[in-house]
Design an enzyme around this catalytic site. Structure first.
Site, PDB file in Angstrom:
ATOM      1  CB  ALA A 189      -0.887   0.000   1.193  1.00  0.00           C
TER       2      ALA A 189
ATOM      3  CB  ALA B 239      -0.307   6.681   2.820  1.00  0.00           C
ATOM      4  CB  SER B 240      -0.068  11.576   1.614  1.00  0.00           C
ATOM      5  OG  SER B 240      -0.458  11.386   2.993  1.00  0.00           O
ATOM      6  CG  LEU B 241       2.134  11.364   5.624  1.00  0.00           C
ATOM      7  CD1 LEU B 241       2.070  11.171   7.033  1.00  0.00           C
ATOM      8  CD2 LEU B 241       2.889  12.714   4.919  1.00  0.00           C
ATOM      9  N   GLY B 242       4.195   7.512   3.173  1.00  0.00           N
ATOM     10  CA  GLY B 242       5.044   6.715   2.908  1.00  0.00           C
ATOM     11  C   GLY B 242       4.405   5.356   2.370  1.00  0.00           C
ATOM     12  CD  GLN B 243       6.592   3.008  -1.593  1.00  0.00           C
ATOM     13  OE1 GLN B 243       5.954   3.738  -2.247  1.00  0.00           O
ATOM     14  NE2 GLN B 243       7.470   2.245  -2.133  1.00  0.00           N
ATOM     15  CB  VAL B 244       3.168  -0.776   3.910  1.00  0.00           C
ATOM     16  CG1 VAL B 244       3.246  -2.149   4.590  1.00  0.00           C
ATOM     17  CG2 VAL B 244       2.774   0.320   4.719  1.00  0.00           C
TER      18      VAL B 244
ATOM     19  CE  LYS C 175       2.959   4.371   7.913  1.00  0.00           C
ATOM     20  NZ  LYS C 175       2.081   4.378   8.939  1.00  0.00           N
TER      21      LYS C 175
ATOM     22  CG  ASP D 127      -7.554   8.532   8.534  1.00  0.00           C
ATOM     23  OD1 ASP D 127      -8.799   8.444   7.953  1.00  0.00           O
ATOM     24  OD2 ASP D 127      -6.687   8.585   7.919  1.00  0.00           O
TER      25      ASP D 127
END
Length: 560
Positions: free
Chosen positions: A132, A134-139, A153, A288
């Site tokens: 996945a 996202a705006s701040l990082g990925q996994v 992460k 969230d």
């Protein structure tokens, strides 16, 4: 070993060598372009749902281009249904899932730099395609040499530098907006800006997120149906977080859950009860809870991910929330309204009758069944007066709570369209009432829960209900003369718009007549000025006529 699964497209802003001036120009240009769009739509009275959706799509597209700071701003705005239209909420909500990943090479370089070892010395295997982003990082999924499966992460490269740059740029922008645009002053943008960036800098600290995860895990220790991943601190830093791999089915994927014979009602109950525990008992909750942050395993257990955006409920606010929650269960309108005013959710008015009637209507009609928007036709005049007075407002902390509950409610409805939040929470209430736990807060909740059960068991008979309902309607002033007063108010508004239109029509005609006469003389320059005034007055006339038409359309809808 490395497992090659594909490549990903890198984002433009990820490598752009932004200067302070260049970044400021880009952000200011985007902002004023969007404001011009809004002013143009307002001038043309083109405020249809289709037009708002078009503007919202443009906004989302450009927020993605501007980078993580503005993606996070968009995600935060997606929680503010009290400030922006529904079309913007719907489009901005897509920012949760629509952020492209950065390259695998950058991710591996970040891991090796932070942990100080080559990737093959750290992990037995490492999948290069992210699970996945996202705006701040990925996994990324990986396996330790101990055999434990984990997820890693990885923070986006250069993120802190971009945030520091945007921190100054956004501050300058806010100062300009509040100085030259009066409509922005009422939002206290300085306070919102400071709170937003404080949370943002916390969120890019993965050590902070890891501690949040451990606290959350401790809060649910002993609850076998709730799973929280373990943190591997040896493989974690401020920019890298390694967690236990807990695979599951996306919580709102009804087809997949049914295919695996998972009890959907049980999943809904777990979600509701776990959030009520977080809000009313722990005072520490995931702010969230979108579907990407929750999953269900094949045993029907609920898994929580992502603890970067946690929020806390202060003790006094928690007490008020408890009272509101149980007042809703008891259908105590006065108690609900009083507590909402105390919490700052409702602006106190000289006449709270419309607000109380709406709350009473909601409790009576929607507490134990799904919301039917058509039912609001019964209280159209009260809705009109309420929104005209604008009594509702949302403090920052309450937006997190509202976002959590509404998102959770949406997930539950995806599993069961007939689901109702308050009806589904009653098992939580009964379990508390029967609990032997003690403690100031828990004791207060148990006391409230017992009161709800006592009220339920001592319901009045039909005649008493009728007389009590009649008395309440008289107390609330639900009489015909009040409704006629609202109708008169709308008629007066139409008359006012009609008079304005007539005045602008006269001014336009006078200016045209003067210009025509002056054209036959030597004062042609003055004639041109008069033609200019005629054009200006005609625009005002057009705007006023549109307002009159829209007001008549709204009034016809309310009268149906």
């Amino acid at each position: 070993m490395l497992t090659k699964r594909g490549s990903s497209k890198s984002l433009r802003w990820q490598h752009s060598p932004y200067s302070a001036m260049g970044r400021q120009w880009e952000v200011f240009l985007f902002t004023f372009q969007f404001l011009l769009f809004l002013l143009w739509d307002k001038f043309l009275r083109n405020n249809s749902s289709k037009q708002r959706q078009k503007r919202a799509r443009w906004l989302v597209k450009n927020l993605l281009q501007l980078g993580p700071t503005f993606i996070k701003i968009g995600q935060s705005l997606s929680t503010r249904a009290d400030l922006i239209p529904l079309e913007y909420i719907q489009e901005l909500s897509q920012l949760q899932d629509n952020v492209p990943p950065f390259s695998t090479e950058e991710a591996i370089a970040m891991i090796e730099t932070e942990l100080g070892q080559p990737i093959y010395d750290l992990f037995d295997s490492f999948e290069t395609e992210p699970l996945a982003s996202a705006s701040l990082g990925q996994v990324h999924r990986a396996k330790l040499y101990t055999g434990k499966e984990v997820v890693v992460k990885v923070q986006r490269p250069g993120l802190e530098k971009i945030f520091n740059l945007d921190f100054e740029v956004v501050h300058r922008l806010i100062r300009i907006l509040t100085r030259y645009f009066q409509s922005f002053k009422k939002y206290n943008l300085e306070a919102i800006y400071e709170e937003f960036f404080e949370l943002l800098f916390q969120e890019i600290d993965y050590i902070h997120e890891g501690k949040n995860a451990e606290r959350f895990r401790d809060n649910f220790r002993g609850y076998s149906q709730i799973k929280v991943p373990k943190i591997y601190w040896k493989y974690s830093t401020k920019k890298i977080l390694t967690l236990e791999y807990l695979p599951g089915i996306k919580v709102d994927d009804r087809a997949a859950l049914e295919a695996n014979n998972v009890n959907l009602d049980r999943v809904i109950q777990l979600g509701i009860c776990s959030y009520l525990k977080q809000l009313l008992i722990d005072g520490f909750f995931q702010s969230d809870p979108h579907p990407g942050n929750m999953a269900v395993n094949q045993r029907g257990e609920l898994i929580f991910y992502d603890f970067g955006t946690m929020a806390e409920v202060k003790t006094f606010a928690k007490d008020q929330m408890i009272q509101v929650f149980f007042a809703i269960l008891k259908k105590d309108t006065d108690k609900v309204v009083d507590n909402l005013v105390y919490m700052g959710l409702i602006e106190p008015l000289n006449d709270m009758t419309p607000v109380k009637r709406i709350v009473s209507f909601l409790l009576e009609n929607f507490r134990d069944k799904p919301v039917d928007v058509r039912a609001f036709e019964q209280i159209s005049d009260e809705v009109y007066l309420m929104f005209k007075s604008q009594p509702f407002r949302l403090p920052p902390q309450m937006t997190f709570i509202l976002k959590s509950l509404t998102t959770l409610d949406g997930i539950a409805r995806a599993l069961d369209p007939e689901y109702n939040l308050l009806a589904a929470s009653q098992p939580f209430v009964k379990n508390l009432a029967l609990s032997g736990s003690r403690g100031s807060l828990v004791t207060a909740i148990i006391k409230q829960a017992k009161g709800v059960i006592k009220d339920t068991l001592s319901q009045p008979n039909t005649s008493e209900k009728f007389l009590r309902g009649l008395e309440e309607r008289i107390d609330r002033g639900e009489l015909q003369f009040r409704i006629r007063s609202l109708e008169s108010e709308r008629v007066l508004k139409r008359i006012n718009l009609g008079i304005k239109s007539l005045i602008y029509a006269c001014l336009t005609g006078f200016a045209l007549l003067s210009a025509s006469i002056l054209m036959t003389t030597i004062y042609i320059k003055f004639a041109l000025i008069c033609f200019g005034f005629a054009g200006l007055f005609s625009l005002f006339l057009f705007k006023s006529l549109l307002s009159l038409m829209l007001q008549e359309k709204v009034d016809r809808l309310l009268e149906k």
